[in-house]
Design a protein around this motif. Structure first.
Motif, PDB file in Angstrom:
ATOM      1  N   VAL A   1      58.536  60.494  28.210  1.00 36.54           N
ATOM      2  CA  VAL A   1      57.611  60.913  27.160  1.00 36.54           C
ATOM      3  C   VAL A   1      57.686  59.903  26.028  1.00 36.54           C
ATOM      4  O   VAL A   1      58.767  59.443  25.649  1.00 36.54           O
ATOM      5  N   HIS A   2      56.520  59.548  25.512  1.00 32.29           N
ATOM      6  CA  HIS A   2      56.440  58.651  24.364  1.00 32.29           C
ATOM      7  C   HIS A   2      56.168  59.458  23.101  1.00 32.29           C
ATOM      8  O   HIS A   2      55.442  60.470  23.142  1.00 32.29           O
ATOM      9  N   LEU A   3      56.724  59.018  22.002  1.00 35.67           N
ATOM     10  CA  LEU A   3      56.553  59.703  20.721  1.00 35.67           C
ATOM     11  C   LEU A   3      56.341  58.668  19.632  1.00 35.67           C
ATOM     12  O   LEU A   3      57.204  57.821  19.390  1.00 35.67           O
ATOM     13  N   LEU A   4      55.173  58.723  18.984  1.00 35.42           N
ATOM     14  CA  LEU A   4      54.903  57.848  17.850  1.00 35.42           C
ATOM     15  C   LEU A   4      55.348  58.559  16.579  1.00 35.42           C
ATOM     16  O   LEU A   4      55.028  59.735  16.366  1.00 35.42           O
ATOM     17  N   LEU A   5      56.078  57.848  15.734  1.00 36.47           N
ATOM     18  CA  LEU A   5      56.539  58.383  14.455  1.00 36.47           C
ATOM     19  C   LEU A   5      56.069  57.457  13.346  1.00 36.47           C
ATOM     20  O   LEU A   5      56.262  56.239  13.419  1.00 36.47           O
ATOM     21  N   ASP A   6      55.453  58.037  12.339  1.00 38.91           N
ATOM     22  CA  ASP A   6      54.843  57.279  11.251  1.00 38.91           C
ATOM     23  C   ASP A   6      55.877  57.019  10.148  1.00 38.91           C
ATOM     24  O   ASP A   6      56.270  57.932   9.416  1.00 38.91           O
ATOM     25  N   PHE A   7      56.313  55.763  10.050  1.00 43.61           N
ATOM     26  CA  PHE A   7      57.191  55.348   8.957  1.00 43.61           C
ATOM     27  C   PHE A   7      56.287  55.080   7.748  1.00 43.61           C
ATOM     28  O   PHE A   7      55.932  53.943   7.448  1.00 43.61           O
ATOM     29  N   TYR A   8      55.923  56.171   7.090  1.00 51.91           N
ATOM     30  CA  TYR A   8      54.879  56.123   6.060  1.00 51.91           C
ATOM     31  C   TYR A   8      55.238  55.262   4.861  1.00 51.91           C
ATOM     32  O   TYR A   8      54.353  54.815   4.122  1.00 51.91           O
ATOM     33  N   GLY A   9      56.514  54.987   4.650  1.00 52.96           N
ATOM     34  CA  GLY A   9      56.915  54.112   3.549  1.00 52.96           C
ATOM     35  C   GLY A   9      57.033  52.663   3.962  1.00 52.96           C
ATOM     36  O   GLY A   9      57.403  51.806   3.154  1.00 52.96           O
ATOM     37  N   SER A  10      56.654  52.369   5.212  1.00 54.98           N
ATOM     38  CA  SER A  10      56.821  51.014   5.726  1.00 54.98           C
ATOM     39  C   SER A  10      55.577  50.578   6.499  1.00 54.98           C
ATOM     40  O   SER A  10      54.495  50.468   5.928  1.00 54.98           O
ATOM     41  N   ASP A  11      55.738  50.339   7.820  1.00 58.08           N
ATOM     42  CA  ASP A  11      54.659  49.748   8.598  1.00 58.08           C
ATOM     43  C   ASP A  11      53.985  50.731   9.550  1.00 58.08           C
ATOM     44  O   ASP A  11      53.434  50.350  10.567  1.00 58.08           O
ATOM     45  N   GLY A  12      54.026  52.024   9.219  1.00 59.93           N
ATOM     46  CA  GLY A  12      53.293  53.011  10.000  1.00 59.93           C
ATOM     47  C   GLY A  12      53.960  53.376  11.309  1.00 59.93           C
ATOM     48  O   GLY A  12      55.192  53.399  11.417  1.00 59.93           O
ATOM     49  N   TYR A  13      53.143  53.638  12.328  1.00 59.51           N
ATOM     50  CA  TYR A  13      53.661  54.128  13.603  1.00 59.51           C
ATOM     51  C   TYR A  13      54.597  53.128  14.286  1.00 59.51           C
ATOM     52  O   TYR A  13      54.300  51.931  14.387  1.00 59.51           O
ATOM     53  N   ARG A  14      55.708  53.684  14.784  1.00 55.67           N
ATOM     54  CA  ARG A  14      56.602  52.960  15.668  1.00 55.67           C
ATOM     55  C   ARG A  14      56.834  53.843  16.894  1.00 55.67           C
ATOM     56  O   ARG A  14      57.009  55.055  16.765  1.00 55.67           O
ATOM     57  N   PRO A  15      56.842  53.269  18.093  1.00 53.33           N
ATOM     58  CA  PRO A  15      56.994  54.071  19.307  1.00 53.33           C
ATOM     59  C   PRO A  15      58.455  54.354  19.655  1.00 53.33           C
ATOM     60  O   PRO A  15      59.319  53.489  19.515  1.00 53.33           O
ATOM     61  N   PHE A  16      58.691  55.582  20.100  1.00 48.75           N
ATOM     62  CA  PHE A  16      59.983  55.998  20.632  1.00 48.75           C
ATOM     63  C   PHE A  16      59.754  56.563  22.030  1.00 48.75           C
ATOM     64  O   PHE A  16      58.628  56.877  22.409  1.00 48.75           O
ATOM     65  N   GLU A  17      60.827  56.712  22.802  1.00 54.22           N
ATOM     66  CA  GLU A  17      60.687  57.256  24.142  1.00 54.22           C
ATOM     67  C   GLU A  17      61.954  57.987  24.558  1.00 54.22           C
ATOM     68  O   GLU A  17      63.046  57.753  24.007  1.00 54.22           O
ATOM     69  N   SER A  18      61.785  58.872  25.558  1.00 56.81           N
ATOM     70  CA  SER A  18      62.918  59.615  26.078  1.00 56.81           C
ATOM     71  C   SER A  18      62.593  60.109  27.480  1.00 56.81           C
ATOM     72  O   SER A  18      61.444  60.422  27.788  1.00 56.81           O
ATOM     73  N   THR A  19      63.615  60.194  28.329  1.00 55.69           N
ATOM     74  CA  THR A  19      63.470  60.840  29.630  1.00 55.69           C
ATOM     75  C   THR A  19      64.071  62.240  29.593  1.00 55.69           C
ATOM     76  O   THR A  19      64.144  62.915  30.610  1.00 55.69           O
ATOM     77  N   ASN A  20      64.492  62.665  28.423  1.00 55.13           N
ATOM     78  CA  ASN A  20      64.956  64.032  28.190  1.00 55.13           C
ATOM     79  C   ASN A  20      64.307  64.528  26.907  1.00 55.13           C
ATOM     80  O   ASN A  20      64.973  64.756  25.892  1.00 55.13           O
ATOM     81  N   PRO A  21      62.975  64.694  26.920  1.00 54.40           N
ATOM     82  CA  PRO A  21      62.233  64.945  25.680  1.00 54.40           C
ATOM     83  C   PRO A  21      62.475  66.307  25.057  1.00 54.40           C
ATOM     84  O   PRO A  21      62.153  66.507  23.893  1.00 54.40           O
ATOM     85  N   GLY A  22      63.044  67.246  25.814  1.00 53.38           N
ATOM     86  CA  GLY A  22      63.347  68.549  25.250  1.00 53.38           C
ATOM     87  C   GLY A  22      64.659  68.560  24.512  1.00 53.38           C
ATOM     88  O   GLY A  22      65.358  69.573  24.487  1.00 53.38           O
ATOM     89  N   SER A  23      65.024  67.448  23.909  1.00 49.93           N
ATOM     90  CA  SER A  23      66.260  67.327  23.140  1.00 49.93           C
ATOM     91  C   SER A  23      65.976  66.540  21.872  1.00 49.93           C
ATOM     92  O   SER A  23      65.095  65.672  21.843  1.00 49.93           O
ATOM     93  N   ASN A  24      66.724  66.836  20.814  1.00 50.01           N
ATOM     94  CA  ASN A  24      66.594  66.070  19.575  1.00 50.01           C
ATOM     95  C   ASN A  24      67.455  64.809  19.594  1.00 50.01           C
ATOM     96  O   ASN A  24      67.367  63.992  18.679  1.00 50.01           O
ATOM     97  N   SER A  25      68.261  64.649  20.627  1.00 47.36           N
ATOM     98  CA  SER A  25      69.070  63.442  20.768  1.00 47.36           C
ATOM     99  C   SER A  25      68.569  62.645  21.966  1.00 47.36           C
ATOM    100  O   SER A  25      67.871  63.169  22.829  1.00 47.36           O
TER     101      SER A  25
END
Length: 360
Positions: free
Chosen positions: A300-324
């Protein structure tokens, strides 16, 4: 040889997309959260090419430019995008504040699956107001456009969804609720007492609200969806894993963090936060936008907006039902300064039509 009609191809592509998006078997992994596993269903988890998914369409706004911009992936590379329409907006609002933030592409559900898409967004042009005013006396409506091909967007409307006690309606998104057979539309609002019609006093915390609709014209009476008082919650984003299993990402506006919660029994089931109340994916971010990988169904891919910097950066996980376990993705071909939006997996027919219409 029988030649399929375009209508039949659209229907087949929609069916395959729905299967690939929802047919996920969920296994418990203790405090680690959920693990996506299609092997139990007899599906080859190493490939999704047979689903005819050929790329991704992204819709975003850009910093101080509150309009809808389209970005098309380089094939099924989930981390490589190019601007369409020579980098110019595809949609410019003409109603309300004439600015739209947080654009979300909503794929049609039910009888509209594969035949209809909507874009909804926040009615806010921050260059013409202040952040304080935008939360006290901001717009109480959501922008809506609709399309039958993801290319031509028509029927612009600004639909009021909250009453006069609301200070604003922010970051609307929508998801097809298979249990209800309607779209569940949600947004963030805060409220003032009726004794304070000018909204000069202290409001409630920000909570997530929702309503149901079949056409994005008429909505049910709004209700509260998530209230973590006294914490402020905004920017809710759902990711369906099966007809009854969902992830939901959101921003803790009080602590400026994004985290995920999990439900195995529907949109109104029991939601849990893997890792506990303090578990987060990332701090200093907002606008989570999640999407499944077209090739690897475990990812699963997750875009997170670093609103104080350069906007969206992509993250990914193969265990997306976790916060770690979420890691930063390769950003070499991911554009900078994209702001809160959404990404939609698309088939080859749509991919080529978008490329031909808007150019890259």
């Amino acid at each position: 040889m029988v030649q399929a009609t375009p209508k039949a191809l659209w229907a087949l592509a929609a069916l395959l997309f729905t299967w690939s998006s929802l047919a996920a078997s969920i296994k418990s992994r203790g405090s680690g959260g959920l693990f996506l596993d299609l092997a139990d269903l007899g599906v080859d988890v190493t490939k999704r090419q047979t689903n005819n998914l050929a790329g991704y369409l992204g819709a975003f706004f850009l910093g101080a430019d509150p309009y809808v911009y389209f970005y098309l992936s380089n094939g099924n590379d989930a981390l490589s995008f190019r601007a369409l329409n020579r980098g110019q907006p595809v949609i410019r609002p003409t109603k309300g504040t004439t600015g739209v933030r947080d654009p979300t592409i909503v794929p049609g559900g039910g009888s509209e699956s594969g035949r209809k898409w909507y874009i909804i967004g926040t009615d806010l042009h921050i260059g013409r107001t202040t952040w304080d005013a935008a939360q006290r006396t901001g717009s109480r409506g959501i922008f809506v456009w609709e399309s039958t091909d993801l290319i031509n967007w028509t029927n612009e409307r600004l639909v009021t969804v909250e009453d006069a006690t609301a200070g604003m309606v922010w970051a609307p998104e929508a998801i097809w609720d298979p249990a209800k057979g309607q779209y569940l539309v949600h947004w963030a609002s805060k409220f003032y007492p009726t004794s304070d019609p000018r909204h000069t006093g202290n409001p409630t915390n920000i909570r997530m609200r929702y309503a149901y609709t079949s056409d994005f014209k008429t909505f049910s009476a709004p209700q509260t969806l998530i209230d973590k008082n006294p914490t402020n919650i905004i920017d809710l984003n759902y990711l369906p894993l099966s007809p009854t299993s969902f992830l939901r990402f959101m921003k803790d506006e009080t602590r400026k963090t994004v985290f995920v919660e999990v439900s195995n029994n529907g949109l109104f089931g029991m939601w849990t936060r893997p890792g506990g109340d303090g578990a987060i994916i990332q701090s200093g971010v907002e606008g989570p936008a999640s999407y499944l990988d077209n090739v690897d169904p475990r990812k699963v891919h997750l875009l997170l907006d670093f609103y104080g910097s350069d906007g969206y950066r992509p993250f990914e996980s193969t265990n997306p039902g976790s916060n770690s376990g979420w890691v930063g993705s390769n950003r070499n071909n991911f554009p900078k300064n994209l702001r809160h939006g959404s990404v939609l997996p698309i088939n080859g027919t749509v991919y080529e039509a978008l490329r031909q219409r808007w150019g890259v």
